[in-house]
Design an enzyme around this catalytic site. Structure first.
Site, mmCIF file in Angstrom:
data_model
loop_
_atom_site.group_PDB
_atom_site.id
_atom_site.type_symbol
_atom_site.label_atom_id
_atom_site.label_comp_id
_atom_site.label_asym_id
_atom_site.label_seq_id
_atom_site.Cartn_x
_atom_site.Cartn_y
_atom_site.Cartn_z
ATOM 1 N N HIS A 240 0.814 -1.225 0.000
ATOM 2 C CA HIS A 240 0.000 0.000 0.000
ATOM 3 C C HIS A 240 0.858 1.292 0.000
ATOM 4 C CE1 HIS A 240 -3.472 -2.520 1.198
ATOM 5 N NE2 HIS A 240 -2.720 -3.030 2.137
HETATM 6 O O1 RIB Z 1 -4.974 -0.079 4.669
HETATM 7 C C1 RIB Z 1 -3.583 -0.042 4.496
HETATM 8 C C2 RIB Z 1 -2.973 1.069 5.282
HETATM 9 O O2 RIB Z 1 -3.203 0.882 6.667
HETATM 10 C C3 RIB Z 1 -1.447 1.131 5.146
HETATM 11 O O3 RIB Z 1 -1.027 2.447 5.333
HETATM 12 C C4 RIB Z 1 -0.984 0.271 6.280
HETATM 13 O O4 RIB Z 1 0.341 0.617 6.703
HETATM 14 C C5 RIB Z 1 -1.969 0.646 7.337
HETATM 15 O O5 RIB Z 1 -1.526 1.874 7.928
#
Ligand code: RIB
Ligand code: CA
Length: 306
Positions: A240
């Site tokens: 992500h």
């Molecule tokens: O949903 C994914 C996000 O939430 C990313 O930033 C992960 O590190 C968590 O913070």
């Protein structure tokens, strides 16, 4: 070309760690400071993990600030089940030697942005608590922010509930402040990050680099290679947060669409949902496409430089 000044607000977290390393490996970016927020794991750990990763990248000189230990209204619900109890499962990094800055992250964000002439970009990789409180404390920072690029939300779906993504769900009230502040906003959500899967082949290519930072990244990502299909789309971790840094480095890897996005802060069933394409003036540039192969090629090429 002059490096782009950047502040990274994060909740390391395995993918936050990968995003920090990508930023440190990229001369196109000048990381001015790193601010930690409670999210994936409690603040004490996110602030320590941010420093662990700075030292891994040879950036023990970096200014790391601790911010908010909990969301504005909601209780903190971590994602230790995803990232490990220490937040960096598989990294095996020593405790940080570098000190934490004494200044609160929100104070740092306000001071640094008020001193800028509008050239500073904010990468928001965790719950938006620090960013929202900086905006509430000093609304005058908003026109001084070049762009806020957020990993969060989704046009469709969620990874905490059927409708909500973790960063927004953790602190929906902070997200509502940020999305209504009038800043130039790019939202990189699950619609694209769930297509950025660190598969066995991609992780092997990173492992093969052989240097410590790449080995650490591989060590974290290998934890997820046998994840059940329900999590991260299956077959590996969805990377992500590095998507935010990759967007800054090579925006052509992403397709975006201007939309009005509003945050659900009332309905318990869909709390934290980013409701996209609402009527009214657009407030965000939303990522709707990603060149996943190009993304991992960028990651691999940059990690070889660390
Ligand atoms: O949903 C994914 C996000 O939430 C990313 O930033 C992960 O590190 C968590 O913070
Ligand atoms: Ca994060």
């Amino acid at each position: 070309m002059e490096a782009r000044p950047l502040i990274i607000d994060c909740d390391p977290g395995q993918d936050d760690a990968v995003a920090l390393l990508l930023a440190f490996a990229s001369p196109e970016l000048e990381v001015l400071g790193v601010t930690a927020v409670a999210g994936n794991v409690p603040l004490e750990l996110t602030a320590a993990n941010a420093r662990r990763v700075c030292e891994l990248a040879g950036r023990g000189d970096m200014a790391v600030y601790a911010g908010c230990p909990r969301p504005i209204l909601r209780p903190l619900e971590t994602a230790a089940h995803v990232h490990g109890e220490d937040g960096l499962e598989g990294a095996n990094l020593p405790a940080p030697a570098m000190a934490l800055q004494s200044r609160h992250a929100v104070d740092y964000l306000v001071a640094r942005l008020m001193a800028s002439d509008g050239d500073v970009t904010l990468a928001a990789l965790g719950p938006l608590t620090n960013v929202a409180l900086a905006i509430v404390a000093a609304p005058a920072i908003v026109p001084r922010i070049r762009e806020i690029v957020i990993m969060g939300g989704a046009i469709e779906g969620g990874n905490v509930t059927a409708h909500a993504e973790f960063n927004i769900h953790t602190d929906p009230h902070a997200a509502a402040v940020v999305f209504s502040a009038g800043a130039r906003l790019t939202m990189i959500g699950l619609d694209v990050t769930h297509r950025a899967i660190a598969t066995r082949e991609r992780v092997a290519a990173i492992r093969a680099i052989g240097r410590a930072p790449a080995q650490t990244v591989a060590g974290m990502l290998e934890q997820h290679l046998d994840d059940p299909a329900g999590r991260h789309g299956g077959g590996g971790a969805a990377l992500h947060d590095p998507c935010v840094i990759a967007y800054l480095l090579q925006p052509a890897l992403f397709e975006t669409q201007s939309m009005r996005v509003e945050i659900e802060t009332e309905d318990p069933a869909s709390l934290g949902r980013t409701i996209a394409d609402r009527p009214g003036a657009a407030n965000a540039n939303v990522a709707i496409g990603i060149d996943a192969e190009g993304y991992f090629a960028l990651l691999t090429e940059r990690f070889a430089r660390l």
